[in-house]
Design an enzyme around this catalytic site. Structure first.
Site, PDB file in Angstrom:
ATOM      1  N   ASP A 163       0.837  -1.214   0.000  1.00 39.43           N
ATOM      2  CA  ASP A 163       0.000   0.000   0.000  1.00 39.43           C
ATOM      3  C   ASP A 163       0.867   1.258   0.000  1.00 39.43           C
ATOM      4  O   ASP A 163       0.547   2.260  -0.653  1.00 39.43           O
ATOM      5  CB  ASP A 163      -0.917   0.013   1.232  1.00 39.43           C
TER       6      ASP A 163
ATOM      7  N   GLY B 144       3.013  -2.497  12.214  1.00 38.38           N
ATOM      8  CA  GLY B 144       1.682  -1.959  11.924  1.00 38.38           C
ATOM      9  C   GLY B 144       1.479  -1.588  10.479  1.00 38.38           C
ATOM     10  O   GLY B 144       2.422  -1.606   9.675  1.00 38.38           O
TER      11      GLY B 144
END
Ligand code: RIB
Length: 297
Positions: free
Chosen positions: A243, A278
């Protein structure tokens, strides 16, 4: 020119483990953390941290305030996001000692898009605006058709790959960003060269970025190919690496950075994300990426 990212927003429950759990096995995790994620949200935050103003559209559930806050804190425009009174999207992510992950996805509100909502959002966009999409929301085929009819340039990260993609008119896509596994699922080929040749024949107008994990990434448009190596780092958590790459590559193109440099910036941003835990919190900002590049790190 405006940029709309229409995509998923998830609460990621991330469990740190020595190894990914096997069928029938029970293991104790050493840590559990909660992060804001979802391919859509991660890509919007990556675009924003790369310096591009972005609108996000999508649906969050009753626990979605932290997702809205994460978008706003990063400068993502949330005026089109709707909050619903039911369960939102979430994931259960296992991360092993080597930073590799595996993800269980619960769609929740990400799978509740309606044509009315899509129309309402897209009515605010038109010719030449960019529409960034992934495959974690329902009605992807409708969103592509409506965006295209409005003259928007469609960027698709076909992840996670599933048969719903075959219902979409992918000839309308301007740029695909995909990994080699998705490339194989699309074309049946395993090697990079044959994947890109098959994709370029199938969608002759489109541009492609094929990411190859530790083997780098390749851009392809017609016969043009540009290769980018990885920047090696110690992997802590690979979640959102793709991403981050997507957000920084698209942001660079929007800023008319040459493709070769856009690939370099995206690869560096992604390597920084891999070195941190994360999803969205691991995404760097453009100043950090540029500083790191100029230091030749
Ligand atoms: O690409 C990473 C993302 O995939 C995670 O944040 C998770 O939410 C899943 O959607």
């Amino acid at each position: 020119m405006k940029v709309l990212n229409y995509g998923s927003l998830n609460v990621d429950y991330v469990y740190s483990l020595d190894h990914i759990v096997q069928g029938g096995e029970t293991i104790l995790s050493s840590k559990m953390e909660v992060f804001c994620g979802g391919k859509g949200l991660n890509q919007s935050i990556a675009l924003a941290r790369a310096g591009v103003p972005v609108y996000h559209a999508g649906l969050v559930g009753e626990e979605g305030s932290i997702l809205l806050d994460a978008c706003r804190e990063n400068g993502v425009d949330t005026s089109y996001i709707r909050q619903m009174d039911c369960k939102g999207g979430h994931t259960i992510i296992q991360v092993d000692a080597g930073g590799q992950n595996c993800i269980i996805l619960y769609g929740g509100t990400n799978q509740m898009q309606t044509k009315e909502y899509v129309d309402e959002v897209l009515a605010n966009f038109g010719e030449g605006d960019f529409l960034i999409l992934q495959n974690e929301v329902n009605l992807l085929n409708y969103i592509i058709d409506q965006g295209y009819d409005r003259g928007m340039k469609i960027v698709l990260n076909p992840s996670p790959f599933d048969e719903k993609l075959m219902d979409c008119d992918l000839n309308k896509v301007y740029l695909f960003l995909l990994n080699e596994i998705e490339g194989k699922q699309f074309t049946g080929f395993a090697d990079e060269d044959r994947i890109l040749t098959a994709l370029a024949e199938k969608f002759p107008e489109a541009r492609f970025v094929l990411t190859l994990g530790s083997d780098g990434a390749v851009y392809c448009h017609g016969k043009e190919r540009i290769f980018q190596d990885i920047f090696p780092v110690k992997a802590v958590d690979t979640t959102a690496a793709g991403d981050t790459f997507t957000g920084f590559f698209v942001a660079s193109l929007l800023e008319e950075v040459p493709v070769k440099d856009a690939l370099r910036i995206a690869a560096k941003a992604s390597s920084i994300a891999v070195s941190r835990p994360g999803a969205s919190p691991s995404i760097p900002c453009i100043e950090e990426v540029k500083a790191s590049l100029s230091l030749g790190k």
